[in-house]
Design a protein around this motif. Structure first.
Motif, PDB file in Angstrom:
ATOM      1  N   ILE A 276       1.057  -1.257   0.248  1.00 15.04           N
ATOM      2  CA  ILE A 276       0.124  -0.192   0.542  1.00 15.04           C
ATOM      3  C   ILE A 276       0.517   1.174   0.648  1.00 15.04           C
ATOM      4  N   ILE A 277       1.521   1.457   1.166  1.00 14.83           N
ATOM      5  CA  ILE A 277       2.768   2.525   1.125  1.00 14.83           C
ATOM      6  C   ILE A 277       3.354   3.057  -0.497  1.00 14.83           C
ATOM      7  N   LEU A 278       3.965   1.527  -0.986  1.00 14.48           N
ATOM      8  CA  LEU A 278       4.259   1.706  -2.079  1.00 14.48           C
ATOM      9  C   LEU A 278       3.974   2.332  -3.456  1.00 14.48           C
ATOM     10  N   GLY A 279       2.828   1.495  -3.417  1.00 13.52           N
ATOM     11  CA  GLY A 279       1.732   2.471  -4.066  1.00 13.52           C
ATOM     12  C   GLY A 279       1.043   3.396  -4.095  1.00 13.52           C
ATOM     13  N   ILE A 280       1.266   4.418  -2.890  1.00  9.41           N
ATOM     14  CA  ILE A 280       1.405   5.911  -2.920  1.00  9.41           C
ATOM     15  C   ILE A 280       1.900   6.343  -2.902  1.00  9.41           C
ATOM     16  N   ILE A 281       3.786   5.856  -2.997  1.00  6.91           N
ATOM     17  CA  ILE A 281       4.613   6.335  -4.000  1.00  6.91           C
ATOM     18  C   ILE A 281       4.539   6.961  -5.202  1.00  6.91           C
ATOM     19  N   PHE A 282       4.070   5.525  -5.585  1.00 10.17           N
ATOM     20  CA  PHE A 282       5.091   5.153  -6.877  1.00 10.17           C
ATOM     21  C   PHE A 282       3.685   5.747  -7.568  1.00 10.17           C
ATOM     22  N   HIS A 283       2.245   5.714  -7.374  1.00 13.46           N
ATOM     23  CA  HIS A 283       1.536   6.843  -7.877  1.00 13.46           C
ATOM     24  C   HIS A 283       1.901   8.151  -7.680  1.00 13.46           C
ATOM     25  N   GLY A 284       1.908   8.764  -7.059  1.00 15.21           N
ATOM     26  CA  GLY A 284       2.242  10.209  -7.522  1.00 15.21           C
ATOM     27  C   GLY A 284       1.400  11.130  -6.427  1.00 15.21           C
ATOM     28  N   THR A 285       0.246  11.326  -6.568  1.00 15.25           N
ATOM     29  CA  THR A 285      -0.541  11.516  -6.165  1.00 15.25           C
ATOM     30  C   THR A 285      -1.724  11.002  -5.631  1.00 15.25           C
ATOM     31  N   PRO A 286      -2.243  11.251  -4.671  1.00 17.88           N
ATOM     32  CA  PRO A 286      -4.184  10.706  -4.410  1.00 17.88           C
ATOM     33  C   PRO A 286      -5.293  10.184  -5.187  1.00 17.88           C
ATOM     34  N   GLN A 287      -4.995  11.335  -6.327  1.00 13.80           N
ATOM     35  CA  GLN A 287      -5.751  10.673  -7.046  1.00 13.80           C
ATOM     36  C   GLN A 287      -5.780   9.771  -7.817  1.00 13.80           C
ATOM     37  N   ARG A 288      -4.588   9.673  -8.772  1.00 19.68           N
ATOM     38  CA  ARG A 288      -4.175   8.881  -9.167  1.00 19.68           C
ATOM     39  C   ARG A 288      -3.835   7.046  -8.867  1.00 19.68           C
ATOM     40  N   PHE A 289      -3.642   7.454  -7.156  1.00 24.18           N
ATOM     41  CA  PHE A 289      -3.885   5.987  -6.771  1.00 24.18           C
ATOM     42  C   PHE A 289      -5.415   6.048  -6.167  1.00 24.18           C
ATOM     43  N   LEU A 290      -6.017   6.176  -6.169  1.00 27.65           N
ATOM     44  CA  LEU A 290      -7.558   5.741  -5.843  1.00 27.65           C
ATOM     45  C   LEU A 290      -8.422   5.735  -6.972  1.00 27.65           C
ATOM     46  N   MET A 291      -7.536   6.195  -7.929  1.00 25.60           N
ATOM     47  CA  MET A 291      -8.385   5.175  -9.554  1.00 25.60           C
ATOM     48  C   MET A 291      -8.490   4.192  -9.869  1.00 25.60           C
ATOM     49  N   ALA A 292      -6.635   3.767  -9.772  1.00 29.11           N
ATOM     50  CA  ALA A 292      -5.991   2.961  -9.420  1.00 29.11           C
ATOM     51  C   ALA A 292      -6.459   1.939  -8.496  1.00 29.11           C
ATOM     52  N   ALA A 293      -6.682   1.747  -7.453  1.00 26.77           N
ATOM     53  CA  ALA A 293      -7.588   1.139  -6.162  1.00 26.77           C
ATOM     54  C   ALA A 293      -9.067   1.193  -6.555  1.00 26.77           C
ATOM     55  N   GLN A 294      -9.404   1.391  -7.445  1.00 26.28           N
ATOM     56  CA  GLN A 294     -11.173   0.929  -8.185  1.00 26.28           C
ATOM     57  C   GLN A 294     -11.029  -0.067  -8.985  1.00 26.28           C
ATOM     58  N   GLU A 295      -9.662   0.101  -9.875  1.00 23.90           N
ATOM     59  CA  GLU A 295     -10.060  -0.760 -11.069  1.00 23.90           C
ATOM     60  C   GLU A 295      -9.275  -1.960 -10.512  1.00 23.90           C
ATOM     61  N   ALA A 296      -8.206  -2.254  -9.105  1.00 24.50           N
ATOM     62  CA  ALA A 296      -7.540  -3.576  -8.676  1.00 24.50           C
ATOM     63  C   ALA A 296      -9.118  -4.077  -8.632  1.00 24.50           C
ATOM     64  N   ILE A 297      -9.877  -3.338  -6.937  1.00 22.24           N
ATOM     65  CA  ILE A 297     -11.044  -3.988  -6.587  1.00 22.24           C
ATOM     66  C   ILE A 297     -11.926  -5.119  -7.109  1.00 22.24           C
ATOM     67  N   LYS A 298     -11.984  -4.874  -8.433  1.00 26.43           N
ATOM     68  CA  LYS A 298     -12.685  -5.601  -9.418  1.00 26.43           C
ATOM     69  C   LYS A 298     -12.329  -6.627  -9.626  1.00 26.43           C
ATOM     70  N   THR A 299     -10.933  -7.688  -9.534  1.00 28.98           N
ATOM     71  CA  THR A 299     -10.321  -8.331  -9.741  1.00 28.98           C
ATOM     72  C   THR A 299     -10.241  -9.294  -8.132  1.00 28.98           C
ATOM     73  N   THR A 300     -11.163  -8.867  -7.252  1.00 24.83           N
ATOM     74  CA  THR A 300     -11.106  -9.777  -5.769  1.00 24.83           C
ATOM     75  C   THR A 300     -11.942 -10.078  -6.173  1.00 24.83           C
ATOM     76  N   ALA A 301     -13.282 -10.250  -6.545  1.00 23.44           N
ATOM     77  CA  ALA A 301     -14.613 -10.593  -6.619  1.00 23.44           C
ATOM     78  C   ALA A 301     -15.130 -12.039  -6.140  1.00 23.44           C
ATOM     79  N   GLY A 302     -13.535 -13.076  -6.643  1.00 22.39           N
ATOM     80  CA  GLY A 302     -13.590 -14.533  -6.102  1.00 22.39           C
ATOM     81  C   GLY A 302     -13.708 -14.909  -4.915  1.00 22.39           C
ATOM     82  N   ILE A 303     -12.401 -14.500  -4.304  1.00 21.76           N
ATOM     83  CA  ILE A 303     -11.939 -14.062  -2.750  1.00 21.76           C
ATOM     84  C   ILE A 303     -13.153 -14.047  -2.009  1.00 21.76           C
ATOM     85  N   VAL A 304     -13.881 -12.878  -2.496  1.00 18.68           N
ATOM     86  CA  VAL A 304     -14.658 -12.615  -1.432  1.00 18.68           C
ATOM     87  C   VAL A 304     -16.265 -13.361  -1.257  1.00 18.68           C
TER      88      VAL A 304
END
Length: 438
Positions: A276-304
């Motif tokens: 998470i911390i590296l993801g926040i740093i490497f994306h640069g801005t909160p906006q880019r991090f949150l947009m990436a998070a919205q896309e990433a969460i779509k891959t977790t349905a099978g686990i949930v």
């Protein structure tokens, strides 16, 4: 091997259902076995299933985060450069299989959560640069590294019994990792798998006409379009590098403190924090991090929606005593020579229904340790036999493959034909370690 793997893949494609269907069939099977082999009634089995259904809720959330955070990190510009730099060094399909397997094995030996995600991400990036590689075998190779996790630095059973005050301390005391993880038999198993499995996986490369590739363009993550910036506080905060720097500094400071005070201790929470911390740093801005998070969460349905069903199965296996029935049967046919081998087999069978190292140890330890005490067998090797059984049947149990499959965009039946042979091959190596090394 090419002919056998083609037959195995064809078999899996025809008969292996989606992991959700698989877990529902497994649920019904455990209910039937519980009614036949234990004193539990139908009402009891329903109660055990319901009581256990949310037993993995905390762990489920950890797995959702490890998958989503790994996805976020992988899609950051800086991390993409790292993956791309490594992938560009691979130029042939056979080398791709060997490299992915080796990297996955090393990563999973360090930490299983880290290895599961990094192995799949690296394999996906290599597939973009080596389009002729069989994509199914490449992802199966990435997943195959998971076989080594319980013999590595994050193995939950050996680390548990090395901890003061563990649940079975009164019986076996505290057992250091020098006689479990760094024992002769465990090092033998780890080293042989580490240096032979990459070539075994390469051996399974299909004939040219049977290779299934993927269009590299389909593996390119779409660039997320950011909202048009506005001249107000909210918009400026969302695009602020200062906020990212502050949170990044806080996170890095904690990680430094953790490793400085506790040594190289990697549990799932620390892996998630790092991602998470590296993801926040490497994306640069909160906006880019949150947009990436919205896309990433779509891959977790099978686990949930599948992990609770496995928790329900664990509840039935534990509360009905069915896991104890399996373990006791293997003990009953054991002698001084075969005890560790059958403990390994018992661990493999129980893991198929209770795919959690910690949960399986809680179920099997009282039975297997008491048997070891009665027969005068070594507690440390008994524990490691169960640990390796837990790792072994993961190769044919879709539960742990879900994160890798979600990253790769494949189904379980796409890789299980290859995983079946990995299961048999590694089973031989582990069996030798259990039989011939003390």
């Amino acid at each position: 091997m090419k002919t056998l793997s083609r037959w195995s893949n064809s078999l899996m494609e025809k008969y292996l259902p989606d992991p959700y269907i698989f877990v529902t069939i497994l649920t019904v099977l455990v209910v039937i076995l519980g009614l036949i082999f234990t004193d539990a009634t139908a009402i009891n089995m329903v109660q055990y299933w319901g009581d256990g259904f949310w037993g993995l809720l905390s762990f489920t959330m950890q797995m959702v985060v490890v998958l989503a955070a790994g996805h976020i990190l992988a899609n950051s510009p800086a991390f993409k450069k790292v993956l791309t730099a490594g992938a560009k060094r691979v130029h042939s399909p056979t080398k791709a299989i060997i490299v992915v397997t080796f990297v996955s094995l090393i990563a999973c030996w360090i930490n299983w959560g880290f290895g599961l995600v990094i192995g799949a991400l690296f394999a996906k990036e290599i597939a973009r640069h080596v389009p002729a590689v069989d994509y199914r075998l490449l992802i199966a190779s990435a997943y195959s590294g998971f076989i080594i996790w319980h013999g590595g630095l994050a193995g939950s059973i050996p680390l548990s019994i090395a901890t003061d005050g563990h649940p079975f301390a009164e019986m076996i005391g505290v057992i250091p990792t020098t006689v479990t993880l760094f024992s002769t038999y465990n090092l033998f198993i780890v080293i042989v798998i580490l240096f032979t499995l990459p070539f075994f996986n390469r051996w399974m490369t299909p004939k040219k006409e049977d290779v299934i590739t993927v269009d590299p363009e389909l593996l390119v993550e779409e660039e997320v379009e950011l909202p048009k910036p506005e001249n107000n506080f909210a918009s400026r905060a969302e695009r602020s590098y200062v906020l990212t720097a502050l949170i990044g500094a806080l996170g890095i400071s904690y990680l430094v403190y953790h490793f400085a005070t506790k040594g190289f201790l990697l549990d799932l929470n620390i892996v998630n924090t790092t991602f998470i911390i590296l993801g926040i740093i490497f994306h640069g801005t909160p906006q880019r991090f949150l947009m990436a998070a919205q896309e990433a969460i779509k891959t977790t349905a099978g686990i949930v929606f599948q992990f609770p069903f496995y928790a329900g199965i664990m509840g039935m296996m534990t509360y009905s005593g069915l896991a104890a029935v399996f373990s006791n049967w293997f003990v009953s046919i054991s002698n001084d020579t075969t005890f560790y081998l059958f403990a390994f087999f018992a661990g493999g069978v129980v893991n198929f229904f209770v795919p959690s190292g910690g949960g399986q140890w809680a179920v099997q330890a009282p039975i297997m340790l008491e048997a070891a005490q009665t027969m005068g067998m070594d507690y440390a090797k008994t524990a490691m036999a169960i640990a390796w059984g837990d790792s072994w049947t993961n190769m044919i149990q879709p539960f742990w493959a879900l994160p890798a499959l979600a990253i790769a965009g494949l189904k379980a039946k796409d890789i299980m034909g290859f995983c079946l042979f990995i299961f048999f091959y590694t089973g031989i190596i582990i069996s030798i370690g259990m039989l011939f090394f003390s």
